[in-house]
Enzyme design. Structure first.
Site, mmCIF file in Angstrom:
data_model
loop_
_atom_site.group_PDB
_atom_site.id
_atom_site.type_symbol
_atom_site.label_atom_id
_atom_site.label_comp_id
_atom_site.label_asym_id
_atom_site.label_seq_id
_atom_site.Cartn_x
_atom_site.Cartn_y
_atom_site.Cartn_z
ATOM 1 N N LYS A 35 16.067 75.882 46.267
ATOM 2 C CA LYS A 35 15.352 74.690 45.784
ATOM 3 C C LYS A 35 16.333 73.524 45.639
ATOM 4 O O LYS A 35 17.554 73.733 45.700
ATOM 5 C CB LYS A 35 14.690 75.020 44.447
ATOM 6 C CG LYS A 35 15.675 75.450 43.371
ATOM 7 C CD LYS A 35 15.006 76.220 42.248
ATOM 8 C CE LYS A 35 16.030 76.552 41.182
ATOM 9 N NZ LYS A 35 15.484 77.455 40.153
ATOM 10 N N ARG A 128 8.120 79.178 29.901
ATOM 11 C CA ARG A 128 8.212 78.024 30.780
ATOM 12 C C ARG A 128 7.065 78.156 31.784
ATOM 13 O O ARG A 128 6.035 77.552 31.607
ATOM 14 C CB ARG A 128 9.592 77.992 31.447
ATOM 15 C CG ARG A 128 10.005 76.653 31.955
ATOM 16 C CD ARG A 128 11.426 76.669 32.503
ATOM 17 N NE ARG A 128 11.595 77.601 33.616
ATOM 18 C CZ ARG A 128 12.682 77.641 34.382
ATOM 19 N NH1 ARG A 128 13.710 76.835 34.140
ATOM 20 N NH2 ARG A 128 12.788 78.489 35.371
ATOM 21 N N TYR A 242 36.259 48.693 35.096
ATOM 22 C CA TYR A 242 35.338 48.085 34.127
ATOM 23 C C TYR A 242 35.758 48.385 32.699
ATOM 24 O O TYR A 242 36.136 49.520 32.365
ATOM 25 C CB TYR A 242 33.928 48.638 34.338
ATOM 26 C CG TYR A 242 33.198 48.036 35.516
ATOM 27 C CD1 TYR A 242 33.044 46.657 35.649
ATOM 28 C CD2 TYR A 242 32.647 48.854 36.485
ATOM 29 C CE1 TYR A 242 32.351 46.116 36.728
ATOM 30 C CE2 TYR A 242 31.954 48.331 37.559
ATOM 31 C CZ TYR A 242 31.810 46.955 37.683
ATOM 32 O OH TYR A 242 31.133 46.432 38.755
ATOM 33 N N MET A 290 30.080 52.664 40.382
ATOM 34 C CA MET A 290 28.961 53.150 41.200
ATOM 35 C C MET A 290 29.446 53.705 42.544
ATOM 36 O O MET A 290 29.006 54.773 42.983
ATOM 37 C CB MET A 290 27.959 52.019 41.451
ATOM 38 C CG MET A 290 26.720 52.472 42.191
ATOM 39 S SD MET A 290 25.569 51.116 42.519
ATOM 40 C CE MET A 290 25.104 50.626 40.864
HETATM 41 C C1 PLP Z 1 16.355 78.482 40.013
HETATM 42 C C2 PLP Z 1 15.806 79.851 39.860
HETATM 43 C C3 PLP Z 1 16.601 80.959 40.178
HETATM 44 C C4 PLP Z 1 18.071 80.861 40.510
HETATM 45 O O1 PLP Z 1 18.776 80.628 39.300
HETATM 46 P P1 PLP Z 1 20.386 80.538 39.244
HETATM 47 O O2 PLP Z 1 20.658 80.463 37.785
HETATM 48 O O3 PLP Z 1 20.754 79.295 39.962
HETATM 49 O O4 PLP Z 1 20.933 81.746 39.880
HETATM 50 C C5 PLP Z 1 15.994 82.216 40.145
HETATM 51 N N1 PLP Z 1 14.696 82.349 39.774
HETATM 52 C C6 PLP Z 1 13.921 81.297 39.432
HETATM 53 C C7 PLP Z 1 12.513 81.536 39.024
HETATM 54 C C8 PLP Z 1 14.456 80.017 39.439
HETATM 55 O O5 PLP Z 1 13.697 78.989 39.082
#
Ligand code: PLP
Length: 343
Positions: A35, A128, A242, A290
């Site tokens: 992701k 969650r 800055y 930046m």
């Molecule tokens: C992002 C995610 C993972 C991976 O988690 P890491 O801590 O990056 O290894 C696994 N399962 C779910 C449901 C996630 O949302």
């Protein structure tokens, strides 16, 4: 023309990290969370490389992310962690990917659309996403490929880890499924009891250190590099950047790098970041801007306009230096980088 900053991405390190995580899982299959564009590395490139190494199960959050990965390499399965909203249904029925159903509403929606193969998230205590164990009857008759849950505190040694695992195993007794999955990167380090059939690491694949057990076993994958835009000598008493937060106590050689917080090198690195060229370590001085970072180049007398330096980005050390999490350090890496794989 190529930009003045690039991410060097080490394919051998990515694959070695995946193989180490796979070994920790005993007989479990080892998947990969890709992701957020593969945690900033580029999801398509990560999937291609891990699929070539033998990884068969990938996870994204949204259908837009799934669509961007098409066509998938042969033999690879993709799961979409956030399930299906009404506006996802066209993509979800057309694309070769499975939703991870999270709510009673999503289960109803998937059934009404024909209820093909799906995954299901059970909420065992993170509160969650996921179906409550008490609502497991809603899952009757679904074609569940992977029944999963997600650990809230896998990076800590707390009783909640075993409680969540036991809760998932109890639901698994009642709900037919092909495979069971619980562990993220930190969960993999909790041992084979947590790996069950399929693990879902993300962070550790990309060189993050999820728990102490993994120290020394995971390799850095992401190396940000930037070009020197200008080199200058500042006299004692002059300030840099800055708000003049850094003042030279003696005459100092400064190199100004063509990279900044818009690229994800955030202001938390002001005064604490480090760059490297050859054996020389060159500390950041003053505020990160930046698009620019100033470094003390005294230790690299030959470093000149147009030369490249590497930003120190060992993830645990960079997290300590910046106050950011290892996850933020990866996912914040900007679009301006050219992403260059070493393979
Ligand atoms: C992002 C995610 C993972 C991976 O988690 P890491 O801590 O990056 O290894 C696994 N399962 C779910 C449901 C996630 O949302």
């Amino acid at each position: 023309m190529s930009p003045p900053h690039r991410l060097r991405l080490d394919c051998a390190a990515l694959v070695a990290n995946w193989r180490w995580l796979q070994r920790q899982g005993g007989g479990a299959a080892c998947g990969a969370a890709v992701k957020a564009d593969g945690y900033g590395l580029g999801a398509r490139e990560v999937v291609a490389r891990l699929a070539a190494a033998g990884c068969r199960d990938f996870f994204v959050s949204t259908w837009a992310e799934a669509a961007a990965l098409m066509p998938l390499p042969a033999g690879v399965a993709l799961s979409v962690l956030h399930g299906v909203r009404p506006e996802d249904m066209a993509a979800a029925t057309a694309l070769p990917a499975r939703p991870v159903l999270n709510t009673p509403e999503q289960v109803r929606r998937w059934r009404e659309a024909g209820g093909g193969a799906c995954d299901v998230m059970i909420d065992t205590g993170i509160n969650r996403l996921g179906i409550a164990p008490g609502d497991a009857d809603l899952l009757d008759g679904l074609a569940i490929e992977t029944l999963m849950s997600h650990l809230a505190c896998a990076d800590e040694d707390v009783p909640q880890n075993a409680d969540q695992r036991d809760a998932l195993l109890a639901v698994a007794q009642r709900v037919p499924h092909r495979r069971l999955s619980l562990a993220n990167s930190a969960g993999v380090c909790l041992g084979p009891d947590y790996a069950v059939d399929l693990t879902r690491p993300g962070l550790a694949l990309y060189g993050g250190l999820p728990r102490g057990e993994a120290a020394g076993h995971l390799r850095q994958v992401v190396f940000p590099e930037a070009q020197v835009l200008q080199r200058r000598r500042v006299p004692a008493g002059a300030s840099v950047g800055y708000n003049a937060t850094w003042t030279a106590t003696q005459e100092t050689e400064i190199a100004v790098l063509n990279i900044g917080y818009a690229d994800g090198i955030l202001r938390g690195f002001s005064g604490t970041g480090r760059a490297r060229v050859g054996d020389a370590t060159l500390p950041f001085v003053g505020r990160v801007s930046m698009d620019l970072v100033a470094i003390d180049a005294t230790a690299a007398p030959g470093l000149a306009e147009g030369d490249w330096v590497t930003i120190n980005y060992d993830l645990p050390a960079a997290a300590a230096a910046s106050g950011l999490s290892q996850y933020e350090l990866l996912t914040g890496l900007g679009d301006r980088f050219e992403r260059v794989w070493s393979d």
